[in-house]
Write a protein that holds these residues in place. Structure first.
Motif, mmCIF file in Angstrom:
data_model
loop_
_atom_site.group_PDB
_atom_site.id
_atom_site.type_symbol
_atom_site.label_atom_id
_atom_site.label_comp_id
_atom_site.label_asym_id
_atom_site.label_seq_id
_atom_site.Cartn_x
_atom_site.Cartn_y
_atom_site.Cartn_z
ATOM 1 N N ILE A 90 0.852 -0.954 0.170
ATOM 2 C CA ILE A 90 -0.120 -0.063 -0.093
ATOM 3 C C ILE A 90 0.923 1.191 0.185
ATOM 4 O O ILE A 90 1.621 1.531 0.890
ATOM 5 N N ASP A 91 1.025 1.976 -1.111
ATOM 6 C CA ASP A 91 1.758 3.146 -1.277
ATOM 7 C C ASP A 91 1.169 4.284 -0.232
ATOM 8 O O ASP A 91 -0.048 4.375 -0.229
ATOM 9 N N ALA A 92 2.125 5.202 0.076
ATOM 10 C CA ALA A 92 1.802 6.199 0.880
ATOM 11 C C ALA A 92 0.779 7.080 0.254
ATOM 12 O O ALA A 92 0.004 7.997 0.884
ATOM 13 N N ASP A 93 0.482 7.117 -1.090
ATOM 14 C CA ASP A 93 -0.377 8.163 -1.812
ATOM 15 C C ASP A 93 -1.655 7.572 -2.183
ATOM 16 O O ASP A 93 -2.553 8.110 -2.446
ATOM 17 N N TYR A 94 -2.060 6.295 -1.726
ATOM 18 C CA TYR A 94 -2.958 5.597 -1.927
ATOM 19 C C TYR A 94 -4.129 5.907 -0.637
ATOM 20 O O TYR A 94 -3.900 5.767 0.327
ATOM 21 N N ARG A 95 -5.303 6.126 -1.170
ATOM 22 C CA ARG A 95 -6.520 6.405 -0.123
ATOM 23 C C ARG A 95 -7.703 5.791 -0.427
ATOM 24 O O ARG A 95 -8.683 5.872 0.463
ATOM 25 N N GLY A 96 -7.739 4.856 -1.048
ATOM 26 C CA GLY A 96 -8.997 3.824 -1.329
ATOM 27 C C GLY A 96 -8.968 2.860 -0.380
ATOM 28 O O GLY A 96 -8.095 2.818 0.472
ATOM 29 N N GLU A 97 -10.059 2.072 -0.404
ATOM 30 C CA GLU A 97 -10.133 0.853 0.557
ATOM 31 C C GLU A 97 -8.991 -0.075 0.562
ATOM 32 O O GLU A 97 -8.640 -0.526 -0.474
#
Length: 153
Positions: A90-97
């Motif tokens: 999970i990358d730092a810029d991901y904001r999805g579920e």
């Protein structure tokens, strides 16, 4: 030695799953937080099948970090269930579920129920490479020795 503590903010996406605990460490020295399935009904994974399991969570990861999604050893050892893309990132810029891809390598159906612990989340620092082209690489003892070149004994 004391461990480093980094704030990690999770957001619940649907109030119908507010009863499911946030990711947490099962023991004081655990490196992975257990994350749980956000399911309205039980989910069955037949043998040699995979599925995506919702967690009802999104996360704000600090710059310079990632979350690694890793299997739970008990699920693998007891049921043959693991993470298909282990470790997931999970990358730092991901904001999805946050969703977990589980696969059942076992011989029987695997049943997941609401709130079951399905994976571990490990916060890890990220080093970025500075990619450069070289005409030659430094030689090593191994050099081009590839798969299995050292044998099994």
């Amino acid at each position: 030695m004391d461990s480093l503590s980094i704030p990690l903010f999770f957001k619940r996406l649907d109030t119908q799953f507010d009863d499911i605990p946030l990711p947490s460490y099962s023991t004081a020295d655990a490196s992975g937080m257990d994350v749980r399935a956000a399911l309205a009904d039980k989910l069955i994974i037949p043998p040699l099948s995979h599925t995506i399991v919702a967690t009802n969570l999104s996360v704000e990861i600090p710059d310079g970090f990632e979350i690694q999604v890793r299997p739970r050893s008990g699920l693998a050892a007891t049921h043959g269930v693991t993470i298909l893309n282990a470790p997931g990132t999970i990358d730092a810029d991901y904001r999805g579920e946050i969703k977990i891809i589980l696969i059942n390598f076992g011989a029987t159906d695997f049943i997941i129920e609401r709130g079951d612990r399905i994976a571990q989340l490990v916060l890890a620092p990220v080093c970025k490479a500075e990619v450069r082209l070289a005409d030659e690489l430094n030689s090593t003892h191994r050099n081009e020795g590839g798969f299995g070149h050292t044998g099994v004994k």
